[in-house]
Every structure is written in structure tokens, then in C-alpha cells.
Design a protein around this motif. Structure first.
Motif: not given
Length: 1514
Positions: A390-418
Motif C-alpha cells: 500500500a502507499q504506507t509501505g505495508e502489505v496491501a489488503t487484498f480483496k476480500g481478505w481480513p486485516p492481517l499482521a505479517w510476521l517474518v520468521i527468518d532467524g533474526k526476527h525470532l527470539t531464542k527460548p529459555p
């Protein structure tokens, strides 16, 4: 005495006449009546009973015979089956006993019919009042005597009713008979036949009268009757097939996550998954252990549960659904995401990556996500960057889709568990493990839920069936996100610590041999492919000598259930057997999203029986029956087995429709599975879940075949020898045409066999069915190669049609070729079938070639109407009277008898009226002419017009040398556009060409000449318009032409000489330059009012040029009727925006102002082209109460001023002054246009009920005109189907097949109208559609023609009814219509009779024995697609031709062919023969806005339309 009225709904309760008669006998009077008031259940009594068949079926055991079928034997021992069809119609059951001895039976007022009686086809019997029963006449006497005995005692009506009979005689007829004994039951003294008759009258039937119409239920679609010779199943009933049990001694892991944890900790370096790039190079190998699958899945699970918050609350909780959005080139991240969700007790929902905002099926996927409550989507960094933004730079809302939060699961975006954190996942219960999406046949997307228990059972069953072992290598070409690719490559592989080599689809497109090369290099033991991959590798294998497939022990063909996969398997084995491929390695399997894996072929070392093939008759399969055939024939289907039932599963085959009865052993049905390894439900859809996942098969006796529910697989097949499963098709691809079933894959295979490589792409063919006229119609769409010519493509299409017809005995409704790479693609190649179908239905397919075959495919049209023997008009009118129906006759107000007064004589001749006005009110303005700017260019007062007319008369006598009675053509422009400036003088200071026409007209009358107004030729279109001018001048025998200087030059120009012979023009006078300054010596006075005043020439909508003669008496009577209807006085102003050349437009422009003295504001319609608001501004400026326009003017204002009402309001335009705005037309009122006009200009003050229509025709230019007083126009809704049979049946608004009709204004004073039968010329009742006949003082006196066709004149202008009022002389309008008496009252207090015009008789289309009106078909066609701007229909050699104007891109043109054909079939039960796509403006329209269909037809036959495309439907 009580009275009972019988007659269905609406029957009135009657009272018997009080006769004094000692002896009364009941007598039946049979009247033919309408069924319009009959109830639905009464109508249903006439429906013929279904034909019952009693096949003689053999119940012998056919398993040995079936075994021979599967072996490919060509012998068949099918027993013949017969069926008996009892002929005739079942007799009607008679009702119960009579309720009372005293019965008064009076009929409801029936419709307009005749008094005929048909013994073989009786209408509802009507009974006289029964006061008693004759004493002394036993039942036996009456039974033997019958009708003859009754005739001796009274009157029995058995023929046309005499007109001398009174209604009382017909309703109640007495017979002499003794009175019954008091207290004795009546039924003991009447015959059984009389008693039956009395009983029947309680619920009588009302079949229709065939002479007049066919009722609705007789226009039912044909139902194809079963072929008595069709094959029928003859085997015994099958039993539930049980698979081998799951091995009990095997040390299965307790759960899939337990297996993952075990391998991740004990075999951390064991390879789990190898991903390849598009060059075939291994870019990443995922191992089971630390820092790999197990550890990364743990890290993701921890992040999902602990690091995602919303308002300080965890974003996710166990059981929530999460979308997995990963490309097909990244199996590693998908696998991590999938197991991470399982560890976090979340439900993964894998979907495809939406590449654009309008991906095929993307909206349906969005609906699935919304229904699952998905709020989070997991993806990779690379994939997220590639998503539309979208113009804001976020992932566009596709026709008929609900609002979604997008999570990138590449290693640097994840937290190591205790270290002390452990997931609480419990993956062995009934909870949902994951949801797999499935797209249905209609394109809707549903989610199949798979429980943890089912997931584990599926992995165990696959491990046992395929013999998977630890550390085996599996090469996977399939989509790893769903179906077999997920079950084998992601789930079962982890359970067995296998190594999966994932081949991306992009690599297969570049190198189709890549999977074989990886099998060879990795020494893979198993491979998972589709038959498409095998076919591609065959095409690319030449020159590859160093590959070996000897390491393979299983080559699993995931789409082995596809009937045509056998050809790929056989061809692949033939080529690669020399390279180490063993025949037993090829293992087709069958699966479905609901039942997961259904069956799989196993190699002999795993206990599998030898593979089998079946050669089956396509004809037998179309009836759902298995019959052997030989491979030499073309009409056979060769299928291979898909192996045995999965371990731990039970399988049966049930009937596809209705109750799930077990099939017979030689019968095709839907395969059902009972297993712990199937899906559990459709998410959120409880209804269809029960139907699919909880099916209970029953035996023929209705006993459940199992105590556990089965899951429907959607696969069609049967169980063969050795308990092998055979699949012959899928339910999603099933098309039921008539009573036979066809599979889409089989049709595709036949099309591919017709030299496909030359013209179309092999894998780019879609076959689906669309429902047209309540039956499936087969549509085949293929992508055409760019180098294929149109001629080659049509040859290929015709060969495909022939092949499908000969092999499958079914016709293809539509065959379309589209440009390459334009069909919507499925995520992993192939055609997205449901999206293709949707585009076809919406007109968005954009084909480059199309071939429709409705004539051969549509076989269920209703039977054509058979014309019945004519019924005499005498019988008809008497039937009307007896039935209590009105004769359809109406009249306007009576004209005042003005003939005896001086004023009447003064107003008898229009020249006298003009002289009188010039003398009494010389300066009273009669005409104001406006230009495009809205300014008055000229005015004409009474004296100015009189003086100018005198000068024109003098010029005619002196210069043209004309005599009284000569004809003079007036060729003037109506506007100021062709401005040849006139010389002015003090008598006529500013008379423009528009007013000049009026002056020339009265100049002709002053000189005794007969004026003929002619539309001038168009300067830019002389070739087509000038010959019409020349023809009128010649046909009218004009001795002179009056015109302007500019037109005179045009008539004699070089351009004109190219179109006509300019040397043969009569003398041409320019009324600006050639008229003398002196006036005429004496003004001509006609010797009689019947002398010809003027000729009115026009071209009808059917293309016929006709001139009618108007006498002075008719002219003054016309003006008088309009004056009374519109309340026109000298103080009034009316605005006229009409062409002044013929009909009512000419009368309003030239005649009425002089007669009534009102002021006419003349607005030339051509001026609206430069100023579209001119007319409405003039109405507002002059506060006109009455205004007239044409449909073309109204349409121009509606389209051109739709967005400018606010601007007009600011300019002061106010239409609240308008009492009535009348549209002058010779056609059915256009309700949609008038309503939109009223609604649009309501904001400018236009009263809601001001807009109305007029009706006139050649024989009488003004029959109906709303006027300023009287009730508002009424609208009724009629049944369009009844109109086809010349019947009028009123229905409710919104009813099926309802057609709104508005009355065409009020009947003018002095006008009488009657509805007459078009052939018998007898009067009709108000429930019939007939020709409108008119009697009026202002009727035209006849046609003016050089050919002297007296018979035509007598038929049109001097018609007389064949029965009834045979003295009145009527004129036939040539228009069909009907009359209805409304509840409204007119000024005289009488109930108002409304006249409804339906259409021109000459333009109706006689098709299939019925009468169709072109406008009804055209209205349906225009609604079919937004790009259709206009439409016209006509017939050509019994073919219906539809011409549509395309208002859009030319690539949309061929989309219209199928849509037009469909809508005409659906709504009118007509097959379109030719569809012609043309540019806008090609359909000719006359000045009144009416389509010139016959001109269009002539242009079509002469090949002059220059069409974009012409489709000849086969």
C-alpha cells in the motif's frame, strides 16, 4: 337457502334465481373459461403422470464377468433390460360425497372465451342451482340413458350458444321432475355418474382453452425420457471393502512432534530437507537437529506464544489459526513454520502467495481466512518484500481478505527460548492440527480440518503402505503445502527421518528432467510426481543417456486417479525401462482433500497384487455402468487401478445423488472411506460437513452397511478384481447433460487427441459446465498458439466438436480459444478452472475465436406451439358475454356538438382560423423559435404568419404556376443551423427557416395546394438521406418544392447528382428570395371539409414509406381533441422539442397553435447537440405547463445532464411548473427511461407523475395523450410468457417473467378504441392481446400512393368487425395492445379505461409458434453485459439475428456471443442463430428515437454493417 360459489380463487358467491317450479332437475352447462384465476394445484392436476418403468433386472452374480472386463476381454454378457411405459394419461380421481342436498353452484366470472364444448377436452363444468333430485328416476335409468335422456327433459348446451339465449337461460336451466321425498338422503336417488359429477365440482379442473392460448405449465421444458435401451447395472450389491489392519508390532512414535523431538535430539545432523534453486543447485539442507528444524521450530513457537502482544495481551492463544504464506521455492521456511505452529498449539492454514491484488481465487481464499478468524500471517523476508504494498509501505489488503499482521520468521526476527521452556503441545487428540484449503467446482474455497489423531494415523498408514524406512531419500516434485506433497514430503518423512529433495516448480519449467537427475544423483528410493511431470520429462529426455532410475523402488504418481494419467505412465515406462526403471515401481495413488490418501498401488515386495487395466465403454460410463469394450474402438476409456485400500481403512461405493445406497458391482459411484486417517470437517460449515464427513451407506433395503460413518472422497469409481480401486473421474469434473454423465477430464483427453500441438497448448485446456435452461452445457476453453491462423483454429474446433460428439455422444455448447497465457493459472501451473468459468459467465474471458452450438446442444426447449383450428368470432363474443367478461372497448370524452354554431364553422378550416386570428388578435404571438443559446431568434404573430402565408401563396400561383389541388413539397430545416439569412421586410421582420416551414404550409392552404412536409437531406450523408427526399417528392407527385436558399443549392449540387437525378426535380422556390411582395387576390376556401388538407409522409420502423391523407375535417378535429385534452387557450404557453415533419410532431409544431391560439415555444432537437439543457431551460424560463419531446431528446437529457442537476439548479432551472411532459412515440412506452428521467430531475422540481407518453400511428397520429386533467398513468405487470400466446395475465411486481407496462396516455376526446383479433377480426375481451382499432373524426382518410392499392386502404382505414358491431368503420393501427378497466375515475366520474400498447404487429417475430416482441428480447440482451450499448433483433430465414453495439474494447467483443446466447435462451426459450457485434451508432434510429430494424436487416443481408465480429451459432 345457502348458496355455494365454485370457481377457484376469486369466485363469487351467487344467488339462484327465485323461480316457482315444482320440478327441478340439475343440468350441466359447460363453459370454456380462462385458467388465469385457477390455483396452482388446480393447474397441476393436468400435468401428465411420470412414466413408470419396470426393468426386468438380472440379479445373477457378475463378479466373474467383471473380472473379464478388467482383464480387457472383449466379450460382454450384459443382459438386456426392458421397461414398460404405460400409455395414456391417468384418469382424474373424483372427490368425495356431496356435502348437502341443496347446492347453489355459480361459476366465477371466467375469462373471455367461447361457448364451445369439447368432449375430449372439457373445461370446468358449471352447474345450475340444484334444489332437488327427481323422484322416480333411478340411478340405472340415468346411467343407461346418459346425455340423450337428459336432452329429452331440458336443454343441454353442446355447441355454439345461440345469441337469443339469455344469461339466465344459460346459468340455470330447469327440468320437470318430481320433488324428492322429505328426509330421504339425496345420494340414494341419483345415479353414480351424477354423484361423481357433483363430487368433482368440489375441486374441478380448469384446463386451458387451446384455441386461444397455451397455459404456463404447458410451456414446461422438455424432460429427456430415459432410453429404454440404455445399459443398466446387473451385478449384485457390493459389500464394504476392508483394508489390511495397521501393523500392531511396529514401534510407532506416539506423535509426530515426539518423532521430531526424537530425531532432533538423537540424529541432529541427519538431513531432513534439501532445497534447490532454479538451476538445480542445492542451496540449503535442513537437518533435524540443533540450529535446524527442531531448534528453529522451538524458537518460532516461543516467539508466537510469548513475544506477540496486542494491548498487553497475548496476540495468540492455543487453537488460533495462523496463515502460512510461503512461495513454492522455499520449503525449508514452510517446514519450520508448520512445525513451529504445531509446537505452539496453533493451527496452520497454508495458502498460496498472492502475487497481485486480483489473483485467481484470491478473494475466496480471503473469505476462508476471515471465516477461520486468521489475524496473523507467517512469511519470509524475501516473500514479504515481494508482496504488493500500500502507499504506507505495508502489505496491501487484498480483496476480500481480513486485516492481517505479517510476521517474518527468518532467524533474526525470532527470539531464542529459555533453556527451561518447553512447549505444551498435545498432538494426539481430536483437536485440529491444520487446515487445508480446497476450491470447489463453483470456485468457493473451504477449509478441511485435519485432527492430530488423523494426521498421525495418515503418517502411519502411508509408512506401512509405502514401506518407508529411516534415512530413505524421497524426491518430491509436488506442492509441499497441501495434498500428497504435504503428507509425504513434510509429515510422513519426519516420522521416518527421511531425506526429502524438494524440486521447485520453477526448476521444472526450466529443466523438466531435473527430478530424474536428482533421483539419479541422490540415489532416491522414492519419488513423488504427477503425470504432467512424467510427460514433460519425456519431451526433454532425448540426448540424456547418463541417467539411471534403478535406485527407485516407488514412483508415486499422485494424480493416478486421473483417467488419462495411464498414457503418461505407459509412455514413461517404455522410454525409461531401458534406464533401470522397473515396471512394478510405478505406483498410482488416489487422494482427496476430505479423505486424504484413499488408495495406493504397492510393489509386489510390499504385498501388492499385479497391476490391472480396464477398457470401458464411454457410453456405459455415461450411464454410470461398467461395460467392457475393445481398445480398437475410439469410444472407450482405458483406466489403471490406483492400488489397494489404505491400511486401517474401509471403502465402499455409493450412489452419487440422493440416499447413499451401496452401488452394484458393475456400477460407478462415489468412493467413500471410513478411517481414522481422514479429514474431520469443513471448518465452520456444519451442514455440508454432515453430508460429506458423516455419510452412512445403506443397502438396497435401507439397512446401514456399517455402524461407523464414512467420508465422501469426491472420486467416482468402482472396486475391481483383487479388491483394487479404479477411479474414472471426479465429482468436481462431473457434468450431467440430460440423463447422462460426462467427466471433464475425458473431454479434455478427447480434445487433446485432435492434433493439439499445432493449434493449442497441451496443458492449457479447461472444460467445465454452465447451467443454461436448467441443464448442464459443456464449455471448452483452450489457449491458442500465436502462429495459428483463424481458419486453422476453426478447422481444429470443428474437428474437436466432431470427435467429442462421436466419442462421447454429447454436444459442446461453446468452444472458445483465447490468446496464449491469458487463462487464469493455478498456483502450480495448470488452469484455474473455477476462475475461468467465472470469467466466462461474467464476459471477462476475451476469446479470440468462439464457436457456439446451441442448436445441437439445447434439446429441452418447450414444444413449439401448435396453431389450433380457428374459433369463430361469433362464438368468441358470445363466450365473452356468457363468461361475464367485458369486450375490450373504450372511448374518450364526447366531443361537444360545435358544428351547429358559427364558431364551429369558423374553426372548420385552418386557413379561416388563421385569418380570423390575424384580424381579431393580430399581435398575439403564436410561435417563438429558440436557438442553441436559448435566445429567441424569431417570433411569429398571427398577422405576421398570415401575411407571410399570403406571399407564399402568391409565389406559388405566379412563379410555380400551380393549380388548386396540386401537391407542394416543403423541404425546410427545423432549426436555425442551416442559416441562409432571409431578406426581411416590415411585414415579416425575422422569420427564420423554422417558422418559414409553418408559413409555407399555410401559404399552400391559402392557394388551395396540398402541402407535403419532407425532412431535408443531411449535408454530411447525402447518399442515404437524399434518395428518401426524392422518393417522397416523386411519390407525392409534387408540382413544386418550397425550401430555403441553402437547401436549394444542396439539392442541385454535384454531391446530390451522385445520389439522385437532379435534372428531374420539379420547380424549386426559395421562399426567402423568390416570393413577391404582394398578397394573393383571394384565399382558397375548400368546397367541403372532406377535401384533402395535407399529406403526411413518414418511414415506419419496418422501413416502409407511407403517406396518409388528412382532410380539413380530420385536421380540425385533431386540433380540437388536443385542445380539449391539454386545456390549450391563448394565454397558455407550451414547449415543443420535436421534429416538425410528420405525425403528432408536425401537428403540434404547425397546426395546434393556430387552432387554439396558445403560444408554442419551438425548440429544434438538433440544437440540443450543442446545448443539451436547452429544452429544460426553455420549459423553466417560459413556465410551460405542457411540454412535448421525443424519446431521443429525453435520452439525451438523461445521459448528458445526469451530473449537472446541481449546476442547473444554480442557474435557476425550475420544472415545478410542468403539469404534464409527454413523450411523442409510436411504440411501447419505455418505462425505464421515463422513470430515470423523472427521478433525475426531481431535484429540479419536476413532479413525480408529470412524465407520460402519447400514442399515435399512421392511421391516427393522436389516439392517446395524457393531457392536464384526469387520473395519473397506471402501470401493470403482465406475464411475458402469456403475451407470447396473445394473452394478458396480470401478475405481481417482481414475479418471474413479469413485464411492466404503462398506459400510453388517456384516450383523446372523440376517439373510440377496440381490441380486435388480428386474423378473425372479431372483438376480444380485456384478457386478450389484439390489434388496436380506432374510430375517430381525426382518422386519416387513407394512404396516398401512386400504385393505387385500394385493398390495403380498405383493410387499414375502412375495417369492420366480423361480428358484433359490424356497422362502425374502424382504422387498423397495426399495433398490438390491450385494455384494462382501472379503479380510477375520470373527470366524468366513470371508471377509467387504460390502453396499453405492447408493440408493432409488423415487427413481431413469429418463432416456435409464438409471437415475440423485439423489445423484450433486446431488453434482456442489453442487461447481459455492461459493454452492450444498444441492441436490435430481427429474423432471417427462420434464424433469430441479434445485433449488439459494443461500447468498449474490441477484445470484449467475443465475450458477448455466449452471454447473448445464454440470456435469450434462459429468458425467452429461443436459440440465437447469428450474433453480430458492431460499433456504436450502427443500429439506425429515426427522429423519434425508434429503431429501424428492417433497415438494419437490409444492411446485414447486403453486408453493409462493417461488423467487428459475426458469430453463426451451430
Amino acid at each position: 337457502m345457502s348458496s355455494t360459489g365454485l370457481g377457484g380463487p376469486g369466485a363469487s358467491v351467487g344467488t339462484a334465481p327465485s323461480w316457482t317450479c315444482p320440478y327441478i332437475m340439475p343440468v350441466v352447462v359447460i363453459l370454456t373459461t380462462d385458467t388465469s384465476s385457477a390455483s396452482e394445484d388446480e393447474g397441476s392436476l393436468r400435468r401428465p403422470g411420470r412414466l413408470a418403468s419396470t426393468p426386468l433386472q438380472s440379479h445373477s452374480n457378475v463378479e466373474p464377468w467383471l473380472d473379464r472386463v478388467i482383464q480387457g476381454s472383449s466379450t460382454s454378457s450384459s443382459a438386456s433390460s426392458t421397461s414398460s411405459h404405460p400409455g395414456g394419461r391417468p384418469a382424474a380421481t373424483l372427490a368425495g360425497p356431496a356435502a348437502h342436498a341443496h347446492i347453489d353452484l355459480h361459476p366465477a366470472p371466467p375469462d373471455v372465451t367461447t361457448g364451445l364444448v369439447e368432449h375430449s377436452h372439457c373445461e370446468r363444468p358449471q352447474l345450475a342451482s340444484v334444489r332437488g333430485v327427481p323422484r322416480g328416476y333411478s340411478g340405472s335409468v340415468l346411467e343407461t340413458a346418459g346425455a340423450e335422456k337428459l336432452k329429452q327433459f331440458g336443454k343441454l348446451v353442446t355447441g355454439p350458444i345461440s345469441t337469443s339465449c339469455s344469461p339466465e337461460d344459460l346459468v340455470c336451466t330447469s327440468l320437470s321432475a318430481p320433488l324428492p321425498v322429505t328426509g330421504v338422503p339425496v345420494n340414494s336417488r341419483v345415479s353414480s355418474k351424477i354423484q361423481q359429477l357433483l363430487n368433482t365440482l368440489k375441486r374441478p379442473k380448469r384446463p386451458p382453452l387451446k384455441e386461444f392460448f397455451v397455459d404456463d405449465f404447458e410451456e414446461l421444458l422438455e424432460v429427456q425420457q430415459p432410453d429404454p435401451n440404455q445399459p443398466k447395472p446387473e451385478g449384485s450389491q457390493m459389500v464394504v471393502l476392508k483394508g489390511e489392519p495397521l501393523a500392531l508390532g511396529t514401534p510407532w512414535p506416539p506423535s509426530l512432534l515426539a518423532a521430531l523431538q526424537r530425531w532432533g535430539t538423537t540424529q541432529p545432523k541427519a538431513p531432513c530437507l534439501t532445497a534447490l534453486d532454479t538451476t538445480g543447485k542445492a542451496i540449503y539442507t535442513l537437518t533435524y537437529g540443533k540450529c535446524k528444524l527442531w531448534s528453529r521450530s522451538l524458537k518460532l513457537a516461543y516467539t508466537l506464544l510469548n513475544k506477540l502482544t496486542s494491548k498487553n495481551e497475548p496476540l495468540l492463544k492455543p487453537g488460533d489459526r495462523v496463515a502460512l504464506v510461503f512461495p513454492n521455492s522455499d520449503p525449508v521456511m514452510f517446514m519450520v513454520a508448520f512445525y513451529g505452529c504445531l509446537l505452539a498449539e496453533l493451527v496452520p492454514v497454508p495458502i498460496e502467495v498472492p502475487l497481485t491484488r486480483k489473483d485467481a481465487g484470491s478473494q475466496q481464499v480471503g473469505f476462508l481466512l476471515g471465516s477461520c478468524g486468521v489475524t496473523l500471517a507467517l512469511t519470509t523476508d524475501a516473500c514479504q518484500k515481494g508482496l504488493p504494498k500500500a502507499q504506507t509501505g505495508e502489505v496491501a489488503t487484498f480483496k476480500g481478505w481480513p486485516p492481517l499482521a505479517w510476521l517474518v520468521i527468518d532467524g533474526k526476527h525470532l527470539t531464542k527460548p529459555p533453556k527451561d521452556w518447553h512447549p505444551l503441545a498435545q498432538d494426539v487428540g481430536a483437536g485440529t492440527a491444520y487446515i487445508e484449503y480446497k476450491t470447489s467446482k463453483e470456485g468457493s474455497t473451504v477449509g478441511v480440518t485435519v485432527s492430530h489423531a488423523s494426521l498421525l494415523a495418515q503418517c502411519r498408514a502411508l509408512t506401512q503402505a509405502c514401506g518407508y524406512s529411516e534415512a530413505e531419500t524421497l524426491t518430491n516434485v509436488l506442492d509441499f503445502k497441501r495434498d500428497a506433497g504435504l503428507w509425504h514430503g513434510v509429515l510422513t518423512s519426519v516420522m521416518n527421518r527421511m531425506h526429502v529433495i524438494s524440486i521447485p516448480y520453477a526448476l521444472m519449467k526450466v529443466n523438466p528432467l531435473s527430478w530424474i537427475q536428482k533421483v539419479c544423483s541422490y540415489k532416491a528410493r522414492a519419488a513423488l510426481v504427477k503425470s504432467r511431470d512424467m510427460h514433460w520429462s519425456l519431451l526433454a529426455q532425448r540426448g540424456q543417456r547418463d541417467v539411471s532410475l534403478s535406485s527407485l523402488r516407488m514412483l508415486i504418481v499422485a494424480d493416478g486417479a486421473n483417467p488419462w494419467s495411464i498414457s503418461s505412465c505407459d509412455a514413461f515406462l517404455n522410454v525409461f525401462q531401458s534406464r533401470g526403471l522397473r515396471p512394478e515401481v510405478i505406483c498410482p495413488c488416489a487422494s482427496s482433500p476430505e479423505a486424504l490418501t484413499v488408495a495406493i498401488r504397492r510393489p509386489p515386495d510390499l504385498g501388492g497384487p499385479p497391476p490391472r487395466k480396464a477398457v470401458l465403454s464411454m457410453n456405459g460410463l455415461s450411464y454410470g455402468v461398467i461395460r467392457v469394450d475393445t481398445e480398437e474402438k475410439l469410444s472407450v476409456l482405458t483406466v489403471q487401478d490406483v492400488g489397494q485400500v489404505m491400511p486401517g481403512a474401509n471403502v465402499c461405493v455409493v450412489k452419487v445423488e440422493g440416499t447413499p445406497y451401496l452401488c452394484k458391482t458393475d456400477e460407478v459411484g462415489e468412493i467413500c472411506v471410513n478411517s481414522s486417517a481422514t479429514g474431520t470437517a469443513y471448518y465452520g460449515l456444519l451442514g455440508i460437513t454432515k453430508n460429506v464427513f458423516e455419510t452412512v451407506p445403506v443397502t438396497a433395503g435401507g439397512v446401514p452397511a456399517s455402524d461407523r460413518p464414512f467420508t465422501r472422497t469426491g472420486l467416482l469409481g468402482f472396486i475391481g478384481p483383487d479388491n483394487l480401486v479404479f477411479v474414472v473421474g471426479k465429482l468436481d469434473g462431473l457434468m450431467v447433460v440430460g440423463v447422462r454423465r460426462h467427466n471433464a477430464d475425458d473431454i479434455v483427453a478427447t480434445a487433446l487427441a485432435v492434433e493439439p500441438m499445432k493449434f493449442v497448448y497441451r496443458g492449457r485446456i479447461a472444460v467445465f459446465s454452465v447451467t443454461v435452461l436448467h441443464d448442464d452445457r459443456i464449455v471448452l476453453v483452450a489457449e491458442q498458439r500465436p502462429d495459428a491462423s483463424e481458419e486453422d483454429s476453426f478447422q481444429w474446433m470443428s474437428r474437436v466438436l466432431q470427435a467429442i460428439d462421436s466419442i462421447h455422444q454429447v454436444g459442446v455448447y461453446c468452444l472458445a480459444l483465447v490468446p496464449a497465457n491469458t487463462l487464469p493459472k493455478a498456483p502450480l501451473g495448470g488452469i484455474h478452472i473455477s476462475e475461468t468459468k467465472q470469467r466466462f459467465l461474467e464476459g471477462m474471458l476475451h476469446p479470440c475465436n468462439v464457436l457456439m452450438c446451441p442448436h445441437t446442444c439445447v434439446t429441452n426447449l418447450p414444444k413449439p406451439r401448435q396453431k389450433q383450428p380457428e374459433v369463430g368470432p361469433a362464438s368468441m363474443i358470445v363466450g365473452n358475454l356468457v363468461a361475464g367478461k367485458r369486450i375490450a372497448q373504450a372511448s374518450g370524452r364526447e366531443l361537444a356538438h360545435l358544428e351547429d354554431s358559427d364558431q364551429a364553422r369558423k374553426f372548420l378550416f385552418l386557413p379561416d382560423v388563421l385569418q380570423w386570428r390575424a384580424h381579431t388578435t393580430p399581435d398575439h404571438p403564436l410561435f417563438l423559435l429558440l436557438n442553441a443559446k436559448g435566445t429567441v431568434t424569431s417570433t411569429a404573430t398571427c398577422v405576421q404568419l398570415h401575411k407571410k402565408a399570403e406571399r407564399v401563396a402568391a409565389a406559388l400561383m405566379e412563379k410555380a404556376r400551380v393549380n388548386a389541388g396540386d401537391h407542394v413539397a416543403l423541404v425546410y430545416p427545423p432549426d436555425t443551423g442551416s442559416r441562409a439569412r432571409l431578406r426581411t421586410d416590415r411585414l415579416c421582420p425575422c422569420v427564420s427557416p423554422g417558422v418559414d416551414l409553418i408559413a409555407a404550409f399555410y401559404g399552400c392552404l391559402y392557394s388551395g395546394c396540398v402541402p407535403v412536409t419532407v425532412r431535408p437531406p443531411h449535408p454530411q450523408n447525402l447518399a442515404t438521406t437524399l434518395p428518401t427526399v426524392k422518393m417522397i417528392v416523386e411519390v407525392s407527385k409534387s408540382a413544386c418544392v418550397l425550401t430555403t436558399q441553402a437547401i436549394m443549392r444542396l439539392l442541385k449540387s454535384k454531391e446530390a447528382a451522385a445520389a439522385v437525378d437532379v435534372r428531374t426535380w420539379p420547380p424549386i422556390l426559395d421562399t426567402a428570395d423568390d416570393i413577391p411582395k404582394k398578397k394573393i387576390a383571394s384565399i382558397f376556401r375548400p368546397p367541403s371539409p372532406d377535401v384533402l388538407a395535407y399529406l403526411d409522409f413518414s418511414v415506419s420502423t419496418t422501413g416502409i414509406l407511407a403517406g396518409v391523407k388528412m382532410s380539413h375535417a380530420a385536421t380540425s378535429a385533431l386540433c380540437r381533441s388536443i385542445k380539449l385534452q391539454c386545456e390549450l387557450y391563448p394565454s397558455r404557453q407550451i414547449a415543443i422539442c420535436l421534429d416538425p415533419y410528420c405525425g403528432l410532431g408536425f401537428a403540434l409544431w404547425c397546426l395546434c397553435s393556430v387552432y387554439s391560439g396558445h403560444q408554442s415555444v419551438l425548440v429544434p432537437p438538433l440544437e440540443l447537440e450543442s446545448n443539451v439543457s436547452l429544452w429544460l431551460s426553455a420549459v423553466s424560463q417560459y413556465k410551460a405547463r405542457v411540454t412535448f419531446c421525443s424519446y431521443s431528446v429525453m435520452e439525451m437529457c438523461t445521459k448528458g445532464l445526469g451530473a449537472q442537476t446541481g449546476v442547473l439548479r444554480m442557474k435557476g432551472v425550475n420544472l415545478s411548473c410542468v403539469r404534464t411532459c409527454m413523450v411523442v412515440a409510436e411504440e411501447r412506452p419505455r418505462i425505464a427511461l421515463t422513470q430515470s428521467f423523472s427521478k433525475l430531475f426531481k431535484d429540479l422540481g419536476l413532479p413525480a407523475r408529470a412524465v407520460s407518453t402519447t400514442f399515435g400511428c399512421r392511421v391516427n397520429v393522436a389516439i392517446c395523450l395524457q393531457g392536464t386533467a384526469g387520473p395519473d398513468p397506471t402501470t401493470v405487470y403482465v406475464d411475458m410468457r402469456a403475451l407470447r400466446h396473445d394473452r394478458v395475465r396480470l401478475v405481481e411486481r417482481g414475479s418471474p417473467h413479469s413485464l411492466p407496462l404503462t398506459e400510453s396516455g388517456k384516450i383523446l376526446p372523440g376517439v373510440k378504441v377496440i381490441i380486435a383479433h388480428t386474423e378473425t377480426k372479431g372483438p376480444l375481451g380485456d384478457s386478450h392481446l389484439g390489434e388496436i382499432w380506432v374510430s375517430s373524426p381525426h382518422n386519416a382518410t387513407g394512404y396516398y400512393t401512386v400504385y393505387g392499392e385500394e385493398s390495403l386502404h380498405a383493410d387499414h382505414f375502412s375495417a369492420r368487425l366480423s361480428f358484433g358491431d359490424t356497422q362502425t368503420v374502424w382504422a387498423r393501427t397495426g399495433y398490438l395492445g390491450f385494455l384494462r378497466r382501472t379503479e380510477l375515475t375520470d373527470a366524468s366520474g366513470e371508471r377509467h379505461d387504460a390502453l396499453y400498447v405492447v408493440g408493432s404487429l409488423d415487427e413481431t417475430l413469429e418463432l416456435r409458434g409464438m409471437r415475440y416482441h423485439p423489445i423484450d428480447i433486446e431488453t434482456s440482451v442489453i442487461r447481459a453485459h455492461r459493454s452492450i450499448a444498444e441492441c436490435a433483433v430481427f429474423t432471417w430465414t427462420n434464424l433469430l439475428v441479434v445485433v449488439v453495439e459494443l461500447d468498449g474494447l474490441e477484445q470484449d467483443a467475443l465475450d458477448l456471443v455466449a452471454l447473448v446466447t445464454n440470456v435469450v435462451l434462459e429468458e425467452h426459450h429461443l436459440v440465437v442463430g447469428v450474433v453480430v457485434i458492431v460499433d456504436p451508432g450502427v443500429i439506425p434510429i429515426n427522429s423519434r428515437g425508434e429503431k429501424q430494424r428492417m433497415h438494419l436487416r437490409d444492411g446485414f443481408l447486403a453486408d453493409q454493417l462493417d461488423p467487428i465480429y459475426v458469430a453463426y451459432n451451430m
